[in-house]
Write an enzyme that holds these catalytic residues in place. Structure first.
Site, PDB file in Angstrom:
ATOM      1  CB  CYS A 160      -0.988   0.034   1.161  1.00 32.43           C
ATOM      2  SG  CYS A 160      -2.191   1.342   0.871  1.00 32.43           S
ATOM      3  CG  ASP A 305       1.874  -7.399  -0.581  1.00 37.39           C
ATOM      4  OD1 ASP A 305       1.077  -6.909  -1.414  1.00 37.39           O
ATOM      5  OD2 ASP A 305       1.736  -7.277   0.652  1.00 37.39           O
ATOM      6  CB  CYS A 350      -3.836   3.423  -3.293  1.00 37.99           C
ATOM      7  SG  CYS A 350      -2.940   3.751  -1.815  1.00 37.99           S
TER       8      CYS A 350
END
Ligand SMILES: Cc1cc2nc3c(=O)[nH]c(=O)nc-3n(C[C@H](O)[C@H](O)[C@H](O)COP(=O)(O)OP(=O)(O)OC[C@H]3O[C@@H](n4cnc5c(N)ncnc54)[C@H](O)[C@@H]3O)c2cc1C
Length: 407
Positions: A160, A305, A350
């Site tokens: 993030c 990720d 986001c």
């Protein structure tokens, strides 16, 4: 004969993947390797750090989310042997697979900043990048009586990418509410070259920091924290034509320091044959950015990720990646060629909290191209509706739909 699938990591990606595979009517034997007794909803950590949510809301038992028919092996993988179709567990036990899905997330390199592990949670030093850490952040913010508040972001990719800014803007709003903003300076010091990569949202954020008198420092990488002296040391790198021409140190005093440390692929991934060995993307799993299939080992996929994907590392991205892998994997099992159409386009989102009531919902695809999912409003402006989505709807959706393979 059933296909044996191993999923490494049972976080956002691993559970969602296991749930969607388990729901298919295929003959699969699915093993999920995940060490943690608890599952965490990390997107709420910023609201926890800012005192707007309870930390307990982010944590549930992993066992309650293991899909029916999936075997949970509670343990850690320590190495991959893709040439033998095996993963090696911590106790040296080997497990073999027909297909492997790699999603053990990202590693937070706290110790890469000298002095940070010793002082984190004390001396005004905090971080929302963790369960306990986010709860402690609120204690520190709540105790803050005004002064120099510095918020950092590293040069490395982080999960993030907007989170370092979210906590900056929330703190700015908190200080205003407490009436101590005028006796404080708020500085956002980042290793990056600019505030945000996506056009439209970038301009909104640039206006916001100007209007709210938040200092921005670019190419500033935090390398050392001295908690007792309350000093943060940055290295400032100057580049010309991508060449480093100058590197200097700068010490800044602080009363409050929010740190986002450098992040990288977990060490056991970095040191494996699945990782990119050299150059750009070094350490991350070497997958095709559209099909998410490993570029050397065809029976291996990676997402989340840990994958080398040039987009924002978020749960929102994972949500779009999972069905792509499911479809590609089934084509592979059926001995078909993977259809190159309608593959992953780099979608990520986001939700940047700009205060306690507003969110700037930045959605984008590869190349940081804006890609809003709603057309009835201008999403380049912070909105209350998006705040409600971020704080209330998305957590509900995550626990009740996404982790159950329903969306
Ligand atoms: C402060 C903060 C704010 C965020 N805000 C947002 C947001 O607003 N929106 C959004 O979409 N995303 C947000 N994210 C990012 C989001 O949480 C991650 O991108 C997402 O969880 C990635 O999923 P993942 O499965 O790749 O990793 P994770 O969910 O982190 O899961 C990785 C799993 O792998 C396991 N694992 C680790 N090592 C091993 C091993 N050796 N063997 C087996 N298993 C292992 C771990 O225990 C973990 O359960 C935020 C994150 C943070 C920290």
């Amino acid at each position: 004969m059933s296909s044996r699938i191993i999923i490494v990591g049972g976080g956002t990606a691993g559970i969602t993947m296991a749930a969607q595979l388990a729901k298919s009517d295929r003959d699969l034997s699915i093993v999920l390797i995940e060490p943690s007794e608890f599952h965490y909803y990390q997107p709420l950590y910023t609201l926890v750090g800012a005192g707007a949510e309870k930390v307990e809301k982010t944590k549930r038992l992993t066992k309650d989310f293991i899909p029916k028919g999936v075997q949970w092996h509670q343990g850690k993988v320590k190495a991959f042997a893709p040439e033998n179709n095996e993963v090696i567990l911590e106790d040296d036990q080997k497990m073999s697979y027909d297909y492997l899905i790699v999603c053990p997330g990202i590693q937070i390199d706290w110790a890469a900043i000298e002095g940070l592990p010793e002082t984190l949670g004390k001396n005004g030093v905090c971080s929302v990048y963790g369960y306990q850490e986010s709860a402690t952040t609120w204690k520190i913010l709540d105790d803050f009586k005004g002064g120099n508040a510095i918020f950092t972001a590293p040069r490395t990719p982080v999960k993030c990418g907007g989170a370092p800014q979210k906590i900056t803007y929330l703190t700015d709003a908190l200080l205003r509410e407490k009436g101590i903003r005028l006796s404080s300076t708020v500085t956002f010091a980042t290793g990056a070259k600019k505030l945000f990569a996506v056009k439209g949202f970038a301009e909104t954020l640039e206006d916001l920091v100007r209007q709210r008198n938040i200092n921005t420092l670019f190419n500033h990488e935090l390398i050392k924290v001295d908690g007792d002296k309350k000093e943060a040391t940055f290295v400032i790198k100057t580049f010309e034509n991508k060449q480093l021409i100058r590197s200097e140190k700068k010490v800044m005093p602080f009363d409050l320091l929010h740190v986002v440390p450098p992040q990288s692929a977990p060490d056991f991934v970095k040191n494996s044959a699945l990782a990119i060995r050299e150059g750009k993307g070094k350490g991350w799993v070497d997958v095709d950015i559209n099909t998410l299939q490993h570029r050397q080992f065809a029976n291996v996929f990676a997402l989340g990720d840990v994958a080398n994907l040039p987009t924002g590392k978020t749960g929102a991205a994972v949500r779009k990646q999972v069905p792509i892998i499911v479809r590609n994997l089934f084509q592979l099992i059926d001995n078909q060629l993977i259809d190159k159409k309608n593959q992953y386009d780099g979608y990520s989102a986001c939700p940047i909290l700009t205060d306690y009531n507003h969110v700037l919902m930045a959605e984008f695809t590869y190349g940081y191209q804006p890609n809003p999912s709603v057309s009835f409003m201008d999403t380049t402006k912070p909105s209350y509706l998006m705040y409600l989505a971020k704080h209330y709807y998305l957590p509900w959706f995550y626990w009740n739909r996404m982790l159950k393979g329903k969306g």
